[in-house]
Write a protein that holds these residues in place. Structure first.
Motif, PDB file in Angstrom:
ATOM      1  N   LEU A   1       0.827  -1.206   0.000  1.00  0.00           N
ATOM      2  CA  LEU A   1       0.000   0.000   0.000  1.00  0.00           C
ATOM      3  C   LEU A   1       0.859   1.253   0.000  1.00  0.00           C
ATOM      4  N   THR A   2       1.948   1.220   0.760  1.00  0.00           N
ATOM      5  CA  THR A   2       2.870   2.360   0.765  1.00  0.00           C
ATOM      6  C   THR A   2       3.426   2.614  -0.629  1.00  0.00           C
ATOM      7  N   GLU A   3       3.829   1.542  -1.294  1.00  0.00           N
ATOM      8  CA  GLU A   3       4.360   1.673  -2.661  1.00  0.00           C
ATOM      9  C   GLU A   3       3.287   2.153  -3.628  1.00  0.00           C
ATOM     10  N   LEU A   4       2.070   1.638  -3.468  1.00  0.00           N
ATOM     11  CA  LEU A   4       0.970   2.031  -4.350  1.00  0.00           C
ATOM     12  C   LEU A   4       0.682   3.526  -4.234  1.00  0.00           C
ATOM     13  N   LEU A   5       0.582   4.026  -3.001  1.00  0.00           N
ATOM     14  CA  LEU A   5       0.223   5.425  -2.804  1.00  0.00           C
ATOM     15  C   LEU A   5       1.368   6.360  -3.184  1.00  0.00           C
ATOM     16  N   ALA A   6       2.604   5.894  -3.058  1.00  0.00           N
ATOM     17  CA  ALA A   6       3.740   6.710  -3.488  1.00  0.00           C
ATOM     18  C   ALA A   6       3.723   6.887  -5.006  1.00  0.00           C
ATOM     19  N   ALA A   7       3.327   5.835  -5.705  1.00  0.00           N
ATOM     20  CA  ALA A   7       3.291   5.896  -7.164  1.00  0.00           C
ATOM     21  C   ALA A   7       2.022   6.556  -7.687  1.00  0.00           C
ATOM     22  N   TYR A   8       0.917   6.371  -6.968  1.00  0.00           N
ATOM     23  CA  TYR A   8      -0.378   6.875  -7.445  1.00  0.00           C
ATOM     24  C   TYR A   8      -1.103   7.567  -6.298  1.00  0.00           C
ATOM     25  N   PRO A   9      -0.676   8.783  -5.947  1.00  0.00           N
ATOM     26  CA  PRO A   9      -1.284   9.492  -4.802  1.00  0.00           C
ATOM     27  C   PRO A   9      -2.769   9.780  -4.995  1.00  0.00           C
ATOM     28  N   GLU A  10      -3.259   9.663  -6.221  1.00  0.00           N
ATOM     29  CA  GLU A  10      -4.694   9.879  -6.459  1.00  0.00           C
ATOM     30  C   GLU A  10      -5.556   8.867  -5.698  1.00  0.00           C
ATOM     31  N   LEU A  11      -4.954   7.758  -5.301  1.00  0.00           N
ATOM     32  CA  LEU A  11      -5.706   6.710  -4.612  1.00  0.00           C
ATOM     33  C   LEU A  11      -5.744   6.891  -3.093  1.00  0.00           C
ATOM     34  N   GLU A  12      -5.155   7.989  -2.599  1.00  0.00           N
ATOM     35  CA  GLU A  12      -5.128   8.195  -1.153  1.00  0.00           C
ATOM     36  C   GLU A  12      -6.532   8.351  -0.574  1.00  0.00           C
ATOM     37  N   SER A  13      -7.469   8.856  -1.363  1.00  0.00           N
ATOM     38  CA  SER A  13      -8.843   8.988  -0.858  1.00  0.00           C
ATOM     39  C   SER A  13      -9.475   7.619  -0.622  1.00  0.00           C
ATOM     40  N   GLU A  14      -8.994   6.602  -1.337  1.00  0.00           N
ATOM     41  CA  GLU A  14      -9.497   5.245  -1.139  1.00  0.00           C
ATOM     42  C   GLU A  14      -8.871   4.600   0.091  1.00  0.00           C
ATOM     43  N   TYR A  15      -7.614   4.956   0.366  1.00  0.00           N
ATOM     44  CA  TYR A  15      -6.865   4.321   1.442  1.00  0.00           C
ATOM     45  C   TYR A  15      -6.171   5.385   2.288  1.00  0.00           C
ATOM     46  N   PRO A  16      -6.914   6.050   3.205  1.00  0.00           N
ATOM     47  CA  PRO A  16      -6.298   7.108   4.031  1.00  0.00           C
ATOM     48  C   PRO A  16      -5.118   6.595   4.857  1.00  0.00           C
ATOM     49  N   THR A  17      -5.298   5.436   5.472  1.00  0.00           N
ATOM     50  CA  THR A  17      -4.228   4.784   6.229  1.00  0.00           C
ATOM     51  C   THR A  17      -4.385   3.277   6.060  1.00  0.00           C
ATOM     52  N   HIS A  18      -3.325   2.540   6.375  1.00  0.00           N
ATOM     53  CA  HIS A  18      -3.422   1.082   6.268  1.00  0.00           C
ATOM     54  C   HIS A  18      -4.395   0.521   7.305  1.00  0.00           C
ATOM     55  N   GLU A  19      -4.381   1.097   8.508  1.00  0.00           N
ATOM     56  CA  GLU A  19      -5.301   0.635   9.546  1.00  0.00           C
ATOM     57  C   GLU A  19      -6.752   0.844   9.116  1.00  0.00           C
ATOM     58  N   ALA A  20      -7.025   2.014   8.525  1.00  0.00           N
ATOM     59  CA  ALA A  20      -8.389   2.277   8.046  1.00  0.00           C
ATOM     60  C   ALA A  20      -8.765   1.315   6.922  1.00  0.00           C
ATOM     61  N   HIS A  21      -7.797   0.996   6.075  1.00  0.00           N
ATOM     62  CA  HIS A  21      -8.034   0.042   4.979  1.00  0.00           C
ATOM     63  C   HIS A  21      -8.469  -1.316   5.529  1.00  0.00           C
ATOM     64  N   LEU A  22      -7.778  -1.790   6.571  1.00  0.00           N
ATOM     65  CA  LEU A  22      -8.131  -3.088   7.155  1.00  0.00           C
ATOM     66  C   LEU A  22      -9.507  -3.045   7.808  1.00  0.00           C
ATOM     67  N   THR A  23      -9.797  -1.963   8.509  1.00  0.00           N
ATOM     68  CA  THR A  23     -11.102  -1.827   9.161  1.00  0.00           C
ATOM     69  C   THR A  23     -12.218  -1.783   8.131  1.00  0.00           C
ATOM     70  N   ASP A  24     -12.004  -1.020   7.059  1.00  0.00           N
ATOM     71  CA  ASP A  24     -13.020  -0.919   6.004  1.00  0.00           C
ATOM     72  C   ASP A  24     -13.240  -2.259   5.302  1.00  0.00           C
ATOM     73  N   LEU A  25     -12.159  -3.014   5.128  1.00  0.00           N
ATOM     74  CA  LEU A  25     -12.268  -4.308   4.462  1.00  0.00           C
ATOM     75  C   LEU A  25     -13.157  -5.255   5.262  1.00  0.00           C
ATOM     76  N   GLU A  26     -12.903  -5.357   6.567  1.00  0.00           N
ATOM     77  CA  GLU A  26     -13.717  -6.235   7.411  1.00  0.00           C
ATOM     78  C   GLU A  26     -15.177  -5.763   7.425  1.00  0.00           C
ATOM     79  N   ALA A  27     -15.373  -4.442   7.518  1.00  0.00           N
ATOM     80  CA  ALA A  27     -16.733  -3.908   7.546  1.00  0.00           C
ATOM     81  C   ALA A  27     -17.468  -4.223   6.248  1.00  0.00           C
ATOM     82  N   SER A  28     -16.771  -4.106   5.115  1.00  0.00           N
ATOM     83  CA  SER A  28     -17.401  -4.399   3.819  1.00  0.00           C
ATOM     84  C   SER A  28     -17.825  -5.859   3.736  1.00  0.00           C
TER      85      SER A  28
END
Length: 337
Positions: free
Chosen positions: A230-257
């Motif tokens: 995720l760090t590498e992805l956001l460094a290369a494509y910062p446009e995706l930061e709105s999808e993944y604000p933080t890694h912790e939030a990403h994990l929480t959102d995944l379980e919730a989904s």
């Protein structure tokens, strides 16, 4: 749009075979899906050839028991009963560790009115994979309990501890005893609208619980990015930061989904892990930029179609899907549905 004619299924099978040539590392799941489409198209001999190709491959398939079970089910459907029986006996003598292989064998016997043999197979599968009714039942194994309950109901056998467990795990609106009542088939000939409506409700519940002919579909998958990816992805494509604000939030959102999908009755859920090189290659194949957020669910679906999905939810005592090393029940499964 799902294929719904023999020609559509043949077309989809041919597409999958071409994809398997391009992605040899994903050959096994792609060929299994192609074989399923060929079966639905009535091209059962071609499907058998694909199963044989997989079994003869070097290296051998990751799940030879599953391939053999599918081959046996297919052979029996187009007149090769003796060969199918021989394969089934061989599988039962060397117990598979995969619930799907057991289920296919038991359902094949059930479909051909071998109810006693089917019940024995379901029972052997359940007791092999879950030694005691008091043990936690992994999600992929739960359908074996439901199938066993169904066959035992047809045989008019009394409930045992495994049947009680099946009742407890069943989440459908219609109780298993009612769903598996042999007499309910008579209601299909009723002229009473209320009885017919009740039967429609039962059938809908059953369709939500069991597989169709192509019901070994890839899961409805949610995309997981490991922290470094995720760090590498956001460094290369910062446009995706709105999808993944933080890694912790990403994990929480995944379980919730996943929980929302499960609560809505969506079956066969899974998680796929993304990598930046794989995602970039997928974006190139779609002739679009990796910064396009709309591409993310398509990427997840493609990974799942290649057999990369891990079933969700894991057992509460199994390692959590997030990679923390902690038991799921003590990690993201603390508030399990």
């Amino acid at each position: 749009m799902r294929p719904d004619t023999p020609a559509d299924h043949i077309t989809e099978a041919e597409r999958l075979l071409r994809t398997a040539e391009r992605y040899p590392e994903d050959r096994e799941p792609l060929l299994l899906r192609a074989a399923a489409h060929l079966e639905l198209a009535g091209a059962r001999a071609r499907a058998t050839t694909l199963y044989d190709d997989l079994l003869a491959a070097t290296p051998p398939p990751e799940n030879p028991h599953l391939v053999k079970a599918l081959k046996a089910a297919n052979l029996w459907e187009y007149g090769h009963e003796a060969e199918a029986r021989a394969i089934i006996e061989g599988l039962r003598a060397t117990p598979p560790s995969d619930p799907a292989a057991w289920e296919i064998v038991a359902e094949t016997l059930e479909a051909h009115d071998e109810l006693e043999a089917s019940e024995t197979t379901f029972t052997t599968a359940v007791t092999t994979l879950v030694p005691s009714p008091d043990d936690e039942v992994p999600y992929p194994t739960q359908s074996l309990l439901v199938g066993r309950h169904r066959v035992r109901r047809l045989l008019a056998l009394r409930h045992d501890d495994w049947d009680v467990l099946a009742d407890r795990l069943h989440r459908g609106a219609v109780p298993l005893d009612e769903l598996h009542d042999p007499k309910r088939l008579w209601s299909l000939g009723s002229s009473d609208p209320a009885e017919l409506q009740a039967e429609i409700a039962r059938l809908r519940s059953e369709l939500g619980s069991y597989r169709t002919a192509l019901s070994r579909p890839f899961p409805v998958a949610v995309l997981l990015w490991p922290a470094d990816e995720l760090t590498e992805l956001l460094a290369a494509y910062p446009e995706l930061e709105s999808e993944y604000p933080t890694h912790e939030a990403h994990l929480t959102d995944l379980e919730a989904s996943l929980r929302e999908l499960a609560a809505a009755g969506t079956p066969n859920l899974g998680i796929v892990q993304g990598t930046v090189p794989s995602y970039e290659a997928f974006a190139a194949s779609e002739a679009t930029s990796p910064s396009n957020a709309a591409l993310l669910p398509q990427y997840a679906t493609t990974l799942a179609a290649r057999g990369r999905a891990t079933p969700w939810p894991p057992a509460r005592t199994s390692p959590c899907w997030c990679g923390s090393g902690t038991k799921y029940g003590d990690c993201h499964g603390t508030a399990q549905i």
